[in-house]
Design a protein around this motif. Structure first.
Motif, PDB file in Angstrom:
ATOM      1  N   HIS A  88       0.903  -1.337   0.252  1.00  0.00           N
ATOM      2  CA  HIS A  88      -0.226  -0.308  -0.079  1.00  0.00           C
ATOM      3  C   HIS A  88       0.862   1.502  -0.253  1.00  0.00           C
ATOM      4  N   PRO A  89       0.312   2.223  -0.773  1.00  0.00           N
ATOM      5  CA  PRO A  89       1.326   3.376  -1.227  1.00  0.00           C
ATOM      6  C   PRO A  89       1.609   4.131   0.204  1.00  0.00           C
ATOM      7  N   MET A  90       0.750   3.448   1.419  1.00  0.00           N
ATOM      8  CA  MET A  90       0.711   4.839   2.620  1.00  0.00           C
ATOM      9  C   MET A  90       1.576   3.726   4.337  1.00  0.00           C
ATOM     10  N   PHE A  91       2.089   2.454   3.492  1.00  0.00           N
ATOM     11  CA  PHE A  91       3.173   1.822   4.031  1.00  0.00           C
ATOM     12  C   PHE A  91       4.469   2.147   2.911  1.00  0.00           C
ATOM     13  N   VAL A  92       5.325   2.930   3.535  1.00  0.00           N
ATOM     14  CA  VAL A  92       6.132   3.440   2.773  1.00  0.00           C
ATOM     15  C   VAL A  92       7.784   2.589   2.655  1.00  0.00           C
ATOM     16  N   THR A  93       8.346   2.009   1.659  1.00  0.00           N
ATOM     17  CA  THR A  93       9.227   0.822   2.444  1.00  0.00           C
ATOM     18  C   THR A  93      10.176   1.851   2.748  1.00  0.00           C
ATOM     19  N   GLU A  94      10.173   2.736   2.229  1.00  0.00           N
ATOM     20  CA  GLU A  94      12.211   3.924   2.847  1.00  0.00           C
ATOM     21  C   GLU A  94      12.211   3.895   3.919  1.00  0.00           C
ATOM     22  N   VAL A  95      10.840   3.899   4.545  1.00  0.00           N
ATOM     23  CA  VAL A  95      10.766   4.318   6.225  1.00  0.00           C
ATOM     24  C   VAL A  95       9.647   4.110   7.712  1.00  0.00           C
ATOM     25  N   PHE A  96       9.795   3.186   7.482  1.00  0.00           N
ATOM     26  CA  PHE A  96       8.702   1.682   7.786  1.00  0.00           C
ATOM     27  C   PHE A  96       8.996   1.284   9.758  1.00  0.00           C
ATOM     28  N   PRO A  97       8.788   1.065  10.857  1.00  0.00           N
ATOM     29  CA  PRO A  97       9.813   0.305  11.487  1.00  0.00           C
ATOM     30  C   PRO A  97      10.471  -0.847  11.241  1.00  0.00           C
ATOM     31  N   SER A  98      11.310  -0.784  12.052  1.00  0.00           N
ATOM     32  CA  SER A  98      12.222  -2.148  11.776  1.00  0.00           C
ATOM     33  C   SER A  98      12.529  -3.127  13.264  1.00  0.00           C
ATOM     34  N   VAL A  99      11.397  -3.202  13.554  1.00  0.00           N
ATOM     35  CA  VAL A  99      11.012  -3.877  14.482  1.00  0.00           C
ATOM     36  C   VAL A  99      10.989  -5.163  14.141  1.00  0.00           C
ATOM     37  N   TYR A 100      11.304  -6.698  15.001  1.00  0.00           N
ATOM     38  CA  TYR A 100      11.082  -7.526  15.135  1.00  0.00           C
ATOM     39  C   TYR A 100       9.542  -8.258  14.708  1.00  0.00           C
ATOM     40  N   SER A 101       9.353  -8.333  15.474  1.00  0.00           N
ATOM     41  CA  SER A 101       7.697  -8.507  15.421  1.00  0.00           C
ATOM     42  C   SER A 101       7.376  -7.847  14.757  1.00  0.00           C
ATOM     43  N   PHE A 102       6.494  -9.118  13.783  1.00  0.00           N
ATOM     44  CA  PHE A 102       5.951  -9.442  12.437  1.00  0.00           C
ATOM     45  C   PHE A 102       4.465  -8.262  12.331  1.00  0.00           C
ATOM     46  N   ASN A 103       3.881  -7.378  13.144  1.00  0.00           N
ATOM     47  CA  ASN A 103       3.327  -6.663  12.984  1.00  0.00           C
ATOM     48  C   ASN A 103       3.416  -4.942  12.676  1.00  0.00           C
ATOM     49  N   THR A 104       5.000  -5.108  12.793  1.00  0.00           N
ATOM     50  CA  THR A 104       6.041  -3.852  11.865  1.00  0.00           C
ATOM     51  C   THR A 104       4.857  -2.664  12.231  1.00  0.00           C
ATOM     52  N   GLY A 105       4.576  -2.562  13.734  1.00  0.00           N
ATOM     53  CA  GLY A 105       4.506  -1.510  14.436  1.00  0.00           C
ATOM     54  C   GLY A 105       2.554  -0.901  13.905  1.00  0.00           C
ATOM     55  N   VAL A 106       2.179  -1.555  13.527  1.00  0.00           N
ATOM     56  CA  VAL A 106       0.862  -1.595  13.098  1.00  0.00           C
ATOM     57  C   VAL A 106      -0.170  -1.401  15.345  1.00  0.00           C
ATOM     58  N   PRO A 107      -0.886  -1.053  15.577  1.00  0.00           N
ATOM     59  CA  PRO A 107      -1.595  -0.298  14.560  1.00  0.00           C
ATOM     60  C   PRO A 107      -0.994   1.521  14.620  1.00  0.00           C
ATOM     61  N   PHE A 108      -0.614   1.488  14.813  1.00  0.00           N
ATOM     62  CA  PHE A 108      -0.217   3.125  14.618  1.00  0.00           C
ATOM     63  C   PHE A 108       0.860   3.143  13.080  1.00  0.00           C
ATOM     64  N   GLN A 109       1.056   2.240  12.615  1.00  0.00           N
ATOM     65  CA  GLN A 109       1.727   2.270  11.343  1.00  0.00           C
ATOM     66  C   GLN A 109       1.014   1.423  10.107  1.00  0.00           C
ATOM     67  N   PRO A 110       0.332   2.413   9.465  1.00  0.00           N
ATOM     68  CA  PRO A 110      -0.914   2.012   7.584  1.00  0.00           C
ATOM     69  C   PRO A 110       0.018   0.226   7.553  1.00  0.00           C
ATOM     70  N   PHE A 111      -0.771  -0.895   6.996  1.00  0.00           N
ATOM     71  CA  PHE A 111       0.225  -1.829   6.671  1.00  0.00           C
ATOM     72  C   PHE A 111      -0.739  -3.005   5.431  1.00  0.00           C
ATOM     73  N   ALA A 112      -0.730  -3.274   4.427  1.00  0.00           N
ATOM     74  CA  ALA A 112      -1.267  -3.568   3.947  1.00  0.00           C
ATOM     75  C   ALA A 112      -0.409  -3.864   1.886  1.00  0.00           C
ATOM     76  N   ARG A 113      -1.000  -4.953   1.767  1.00  0.00           N
ATOM     77  CA  ARG A 113      -1.088  -4.758   0.433  1.00  0.00           C
ATOM     78  C   ARG A 113      -2.264  -5.174  -0.848  1.00  0.00           C
ATOM     79  N   ASN A 114      -1.547  -4.103  -1.900  1.00  0.00           N
ATOM     80  CA  ASN A 114      -2.994  -4.122  -2.546  1.00  0.00           C
ATOM     81  C   ASN A 114      -2.299  -3.726  -4.333  1.00  0.00           C
TER      82      ASN A 114
END
Length: 393
Positions: A143-169
């Motif tokens: 999803h374009p609001m999941f910016v591949t250059e700027v997203f959380p590098s956490v080890y958890s697969f939630n990748t910062g959800v629900p604070f970070q938008p997360f989807a594939r389209n």
């Protein structure tokens, strides 16, 4: 189910055997290059959580479930899962009318629903055309609001959800090149869908426009605008909503700093707090949500150790007017939430062992007569301790 999985796995393994190599006049090699990782996570939660895939994709601590004065959700949970493991094929081939061509197909064992956990599922599948001015992507991608250059590098697969938008389209994306980039996307929904409404039945694709500046090696930032129109029911009007995103990534000495903020309406398709309701006139009303996160990360000097700390906050903005019905992802229950998550990892060769502590706090509430979300229940929190081992190939 096992038979279906076996068939999918056999087809995939047969596909992996198809690898070719040829050259053109420019001696460019064509073919398919395989990569991916094997990842196992060991997870312990102090409380029952709202999650996906047997607790692997942790989102928020569960609301109180009082029975005879006892909160049944105030109980721990432990699990070990390897379903985050994935494989990726990067494909290159001859030019298309002067444009370089490439493609990606990527899959994992995460399944598409809780019932299919552990089964093979498609993550990314797209064709890319490139020249010195633009990149064009057609297929399923972030999803374009999941910016591949700027997203959380956490080890958890939630990748910062629900604070970070997360989807594939599924999408058509055009990105210009240079220090200042324009990103334009037309896309629809599949695996990640708007709760209670259909985008495809609205007859209108989602539209996203984004301006990005800088470079990943130094400082990169950008702002974006999103428009969505979905139809809750055939024969009814569409419900339209907008969303905005702003982000920044910069390197300060040996430390990388990232930050992002989003504000939008009815953002359930990107796993954000929100939804929509119906007012007294029978019209649809979108819920608004604000979320933000920041992260600091780096490597320890003269060692193979890395560190990082993530912090996120989300606020439910309510509906702005009285409503009689709510459909959404926590649209009528979470007033606000925040998370703090430090981590440390050890790297050597292709293997990384990581340890991450995740504290998430949620304030559940209700909707008052004005459509605002009020804090009507006690705060609940969860401590997650995650140990991960990831081997890349």
């Amino acid at each position: 189910m096992k038979k279906q999985f076996s068939i999918h796995l056999i087809l995939f393994l047969n596909f992996t055997l198809f690898s070719y190599s040829q050259t053109t006049d420019s001696d460019r090699a064509f073919g398919i290059k395989w990569s991916g990782f094997v990842k196992t996570d060991v997870m312990y939660d102090t409380r029952q959580t709202v999650n996906a895939r047997e607790g692997h994709f942790n989102i928020l601590p569960s609301v109180e479930n009082l029975v005879d004065g006892e909160d049944l959700n105030n109980q721990s949970n432990f699990n070990i899962l390897s379903i985050h493991s994935r494989i990726k094929g990067a494909i290159t081939g001859p030019d298309f009318f002067g444009m370089k061509t490439s493609g990606v197909i990527e899959a994992a064992f995460f399944g598409n629903t809780n019932e299919t956990t552990g089964e093979f599922r498609l993550r990314h599948a797209f064709v890319k055309l490139s020249n010195n001015k633009i990149d064009i992507i057609v297929g399923q991608y972030w999803h374009p609001m999941f910016v591949t250059e700027v997203f959380p590098s956490v080890y958890s697969f939630n990748t910062g959800v629900p604070f970070q938008p997360f989807a594939r389209n599924p999408q058509i994306r055009i990105t210009t090149k240079g220090k200042f980039k324009f990103i334009g996307v037309l896309y629809t929904e599949r695996d990640f869908q708007t709760s209670g409404a259909s985008l495809s039945q609205s007859g209108i694709p989602q539209v996203h426009a984004q301006l990005q500046f800088g470079s990943v090696k130094n400082t990169i930032g950008g702002v974006g605008f999103n428009f969505k129109s979905a139809r809750p029911e055939l024969g009814k009007d569409n419900i339209s909503s907008t969303a905005f995103v702003a982000y920044l990534r910069s390197r300060i000495g040996k430390v990388t700093w990232k930050a992002e903020a989003t504000y939008g309406e009815n953002m359930t398709d990107v796993l954000q707090i929100g939804g929509f309701g119906i007012n007294g006139n029978g019209d649809y009303v979108s819920n608004s949500t604000f979320s933000t996160w920041t992260e600091l990360m780096g490597d320890f000097s003269n060692s193979n150790m890395e560190w990082g700390i993530f912090g996120g906050y989300a606020k439910n903005g309510g509906f702005g007017e009285a409503i009689t019905y709510v459909n959404g992802f926590f649209g009528n229950s979470v007033e606000s939430a925040y998370r703090v998550s430090p981590r440390i990892g050890w790297k050597s060769g292709n293997l990384k062992i990581g340890l991450e502590a995740e504290y998430t706090n949620a304030q559940y509430g209700g909707i008052n007569e004005s459509g605002d979300i009020t804090s009507t229940t006690d705060t609940v929190d969860n401590y997650r301790l995650l140990t991960t081992a990831i081997y890349k190939f």
